[in-house]
Motif scaffolding. Structure first.
Motif, PDB file in Angstrom:
ATOM      1  N   CYS A  63       9.610   3.424   5.985  1.00  9.74           N
ATOM      2  CA  CYS A  63       9.784   2.560   4.810  1.00  9.74           C
ATOM      3  C   CYS A  63      10.785   1.441   5.052  1.00  9.74           C
ATOM      4  O   CYS A  63      11.452   0.958   4.149  1.00  9.74           O
ATOM      5  CB  CYS A  63      10.204   3.441   3.633  1.00  9.74           C
ATOM      6  SG  CYS A  63      10.891   2.729   2.175  1.00  9.74           S
ATOM      7  N   GLY A  64      10.911   1.009   6.299  1.00 12.88           N
ATOM      8  CA  GLY A  64      11.740  -0.150   6.600  1.00 12.88           C
ATOM      9  C   GLY A  64      13.219   0.117   6.754  1.00 12.88           C
ATOM     10  O   GLY A  64      13.995  -0.806   6.966  1.00 12.88           O
ATOM     11  N   ASP A  65      13.659   1.376   6.660  1.00 12.42           N
ATOM     12  CA  ASP A  65      15.092   1.637   6.799  1.00 12.42           C
ATOM     13  C   ASP A  65      15.443   1.785   8.272  1.00 12.42           C
ATOM     14  O   ASP A  65      14.587   1.740   9.146  1.00 12.42           O
ATOM     15  CB  ASP A  65      15.509   2.867   6.001  1.00 12.42           C
ATOM     16  CG  ASP A  65      14.853   4.155   6.482  1.00 12.42           C
ATOM     17  OD1 ASP A  65      13.741   4.065   7.020  1.00 12.42           O
ATOM     18  OD2 ASP A  65      15.448   5.220   6.319  1.00 12.42           O
ATOM     19  N   ALA A  66      16.741   1.946   8.541  1.00 19.87           N
ATOM     20  CA  ALA A  66      17.207   1.940   9.921  1.00 19.87           C
ATOM     21  C   ALA A  66      17.549   3.320  10.456  1.00 19.87           C
ATOM     22  O   ALA A  66      18.097   3.442  11.537  1.00 19.87           O
ATOM     23  CB  ALA A  66      18.444   1.041  10.036  1.00 19.87           C
ATOM     24  N   ALA A  67      17.242   4.380   9.713  1.00 19.85           N
ATOM     25  CA  ALA A  67      17.647   5.722  10.124  1.00 19.85           C
ATOM     26  C   ALA A  67      17.055   6.093  11.484  1.00 19.85           C
ATOM     27  O   ALA A  67      15.908   5.785  11.784  1.00 19.85           O
ATOM     28  CB  ALA A  67      17.231   6.749   9.080  1.00 19.85           C
ATOM     29  N   ALA A  68      17.884   6.749  12.290  1.00 13.15           N
ATOM     30  CA  ALA A  68      17.435   7.218  13.599  1.00 13.15           C
ATOM     31  C   ALA A  68      16.979   8.657  13.453  1.00 13.15           C
ATOM     32  O   ALA A  68      17.697   9.598  13.769  1.00 13.15           O
ATOM     33  CB  ALA A  68      18.577   7.111  14.611  1.00 13.15           C
ATOM     34  N   TYR A  69      15.761   8.837  12.931  1.00 15.75           N
ATOM     35  CA  TYR A  69      15.286  10.181  12.654  1.00 15.75           C
ATOM     36  C   TYR A  69      15.056  10.949  13.949  1.00 15.75           C
ATOM     37  O   TYR A  69      14.355  10.491  14.839  1.00 15.75           O
ATOM     38  CB  TYR A  69      13.980  10.131  11.865  1.00 15.75           C
ATOM     39  CG  TYR A  69      14.108   9.487  10.508  1.00 15.75           C
ATOM     40  CD1 TYR A  69      14.943  10.038   9.534  1.00 15.75           C
ATOM     41  CD2 TYR A  69      13.416   8.326  10.196  1.00 15.75           C
ATOM     42  CE1 TYR A  69      15.066   9.455   8.291  1.00 15.75           C
ATOM     43  CE2 TYR A  69      13.538   7.738   8.946  1.00 15.75           C
ATOM     44  CZ  TYR A  69      14.365   8.301   8.002  1.00 15.75           C
ATOM     45  OH  TYR A  69      14.501   7.717   6.779  1.00 15.75           O
ATOM     46  N   PRO A  70      15.642  12.148  14.075  1.00 14.98           N
ATOM     47  CA  PRO A  70      15.396  12.948  15.273  1.00 14.98           C
ATOM     48  C   PRO A  70      13.973  13.506  15.279  1.00 14.98           C
ATOM     49  O   PRO A  70      13.369  13.676  14.217  1.00 14.98           O
ATOM     50  CB  PRO A  70      16.424  14.076  15.156  1.00 14.98           C
ATOM     51  CG  PRO A  70      16.675  14.208  13.688  1.00 14.98           C
ATOM     52  CD  PRO A  70      16.546  12.815  13.128  1.00 14.98           C
ATOM     53  N   ASP A  71      13.464  13.806  16.467  1.00 14.51           N
ATOM     54  CA  ASP A  71      12.150  14.424  16.549  1.00 14.51           C
ATOM     55  C   ASP A  71      12.337  15.932  16.690  1.00 14.51           C
ATOM     56  O   ASP A  71      13.445  16.426  16.929  1.00 14.51           O
ATOM     57  CB  ASP A  71      11.330  13.843  17.703  1.00 14.51           C
ATOM     58  CG  ASP A  71      11.978  14.055  19.065  1.00 14.51           C
ATOM     59  OD1 ASP A  71      12.422  15.186  19.340  1.00 14.51           O
ATOM     60  OD2 ASP A  71      12.061  13.089  19.845  1.00 14.51           O
ATOM     61  N   PRO A  72      11.259  16.709  16.521  1.00 12.49           N
ATOM     62  CA  PRO A  72      11.383  18.168  16.537  1.00 12.49           C
ATOM     63  C   PRO A  72      12.035  18.742  17.790  1.00 12.49           C
ATOM     64  O   PRO A  72      12.730  19.761  17.725  1.00 12.49           O
ATOM     65  CB  PRO A  72       9.932  18.646  16.395  1.00 12.49           C
ATOM     66  CG  PRO A  72       9.252  17.535  15.644  1.00 12.49           C
ATOM     67  CD  PRO A  72       9.888  16.276  16.165  1.00 12.49           C
ATOM     68  N   GLU A  73      11.841  18.105  18.943  1.00  9.25           N
ATOM     69  CA  GLU A  73      12.418  18.629  20.184  1.00  9.25           C
ATOM     70  C   GLU A  73      13.944  18.626  20.157  1.00  9.25           C
ATOM     71  O   GLU A  73      14.590  19.442  20.817  1.00  9.25           O
ATOM     72  CB  GLU A  73      11.924  17.817  21.384  1.00  9.25           C
ATOM     73  CG  GLU A  73      10.446  18.022  21.701  1.00  9.25           C
ATOM     74  CD  GLU A  73      10.037  17.283  22.959  1.00  9.25           C
ATOM     75  OE1 GLU A  73      10.931  16.690  23.615  1.00  9.25           O
ATOM     76  OE2 GLU A  73       8.844  17.304  23.291  1.00  9.25           O
ATOM     77  N   GLN A  74      14.523  17.708  19.385  1.00 13.48           N
ATOM     78  CA  GLN A  74      15.979  17.608  19.346  1.00 13.48           C
ATOM     79  C   GLN A  74      16.626  18.811  18.668  1.00 13.48           C
ATOM     80  O   GLN A  74      17.797  19.113  18.902  1.00 13.48           O
ATOM     81  CB  GLN A  74      16.403  16.317  18.653  1.00 13.48           C
ATOM     82  CG  GLN A  74      16.188  15.078  19.503  1.00 13.48           C
ATOM     83  CD  GLN A  74      16.569  13.813  18.779  1.00 13.48           C
ATOM     84  OE1 GLN A  74      15.705  13.037  18.362  1.00 13.48           O
ATOM     85  NE2 GLN A  74      17.854  13.580  18.612  1.00 13.48           N
ATOM     86  N   ILE A  75      15.874  19.512  17.817  1.00 14.50           N
ATOM     87  CA  ILE A  75      16.450  20.680  17.148  1.00 14.50           C
ATOM     88  C   ILE A  75      16.897  21.717  18.165  1.00 14.50           C
ATOM     89  O   ILE A  75      18.042  22.193  18.120  1.00 14.50           O
ATOM     90  CB  ILE A  75      15.441  21.296  16.159  1.00 14.50           C
ATOM     91  CG1 ILE A  75      15.148  20.323  15.011  1.00 14.50           C
ATOM     92  CG2 ILE A  75      15.977  22.612  15.607  1.00 14.50           C
ATOM     93  CD1 ILE A  75      14.109  20.836  14.032  1.00 14.50           C
TER      94      ILE A  75
END
Length: 276
Positions: free
Chosen positions: A47-59
């Motif tokens: 939605c245009g925000d800048a968040a660096a969302y982690p992917d599942p592997e990072q958990i």
């Protein structure tokens, strides 16, 4: 010597990346069990925000790294905008790590957009993550802290709470609101051994910062590179550098210690002398 947070459990939102992850390591390093959660995505719903969302592997990667500190660890997806997600996360976190004595609200996002033409969707997403998310987490965990007579709540704010900045209306509004929430929670918790403090850094060198700066570079037509823009930000700071996540984490760790029990309702800035 027994680490100062031995036997304590911490919940850290936004804990899989950036400042939240640095804080998780700092708390685990002084004995705390840590439950970390972030919005895990494969870039869906940005939605245009800048968040660096982690992917599942990072958990699993984060879990392994934190377990090396020696305490109990829980790591999972957490959407602080969704009550059901919060409930499921906290139930599992308590099972793994025990009741939460410490809450760090570090989940956050931002976007570069002027007020004119700012979409409702993006405005609400930023407010719902940065401010409403902290409220929901606090509402869930504060009663238990009050009942047990001990607690630490740390909200990760920003200089944006007290200084306006062009093209950042939702971010500034959310962090200003977070400061108000901090003060109210501090007063509610004060008679019960629960403190609440906001840490407000200037720019911190994280993936979120780089994504935010990259948005500015794109909007300007790529007349400079991302690295050039980052260097300019460093040059504008009186210390000629960018604050590091570990600096925020060190302060957060101190605020969780018994020696910090008199520090509450404060907005502590880490700026290197910068106003923003």
């Amino acid at each position: 010597m027994i680490p100062p947070l031995t036997g304590k459990s911490a919940v850290i939102t936004g804990g899989l990346t950036g400042q939240g992850l640095a804080i998780a390591h700092a708390l685990a390093g002084i004995g705390a069990n840590v439950a970390v959660g972030s919005f895990v995505s494969e870039a869906a719903g940005r939605c245009g925000d800048a968040a660096a969302y982690p992917d599942p592997e990072q958990i699993s990667q984060v879990r392994t790294a934190l377990q090396a500190r020696g305490g109990k660890v829980f790591a999972a997806h957490l959407d602080v905008r969704d009550a059901a997600s919060i409930e499921a996360f906290l139930k599992a976190a308590e099972t793994e790590c025990g009741p939460a004595d410490i809450l760090v609200n570090a989940a956050g996002t931002t976007a570069e957009q002027p007020v004119s033409g700012h979409s409702d969707e993006l405005w609400l997403k930023i407010i719902d993550t940065n401010l409403n998310g902290a409220f929901r987490m606090t509402r869930s965990l504060l009663p238990g802290m009050i009942d047990r007579g001990w607690g630490r709540i740390i909200n990760i704010g920003s200089t944006a709470a007290t200084v306006g900045w062009k093209d950042n209306p939702a971010y500034c509004a959310s962090k200003s609101g977070l400061l108000g929430l901090t003060r109210c929670v501090a007063l509610e918790g004060a008679p019960h051994g629960v403190t609440c403090v906001m840490i407000s850094p200037t720019w911190v060198e994280t993936d979120l910062m780089r994504r935010n700066v990259d948005q500015v570079v794109e909007r300007e037509g790529k007349v400079r590179s991302l690295e050039e823009a980052m260097a300019e930000i460093a040059d504008q700071n009186p210390q000629r550098r960018i604050i590091q996540p570990e600096e925020v984490a060190a302060l957060a760790a101190f605020l969780c210690r018994e020696e910090a029990k008199g520090i509450t309702m404060e907005n502590i800035q880490i700026t290197g002398g910068a106003l923003w």
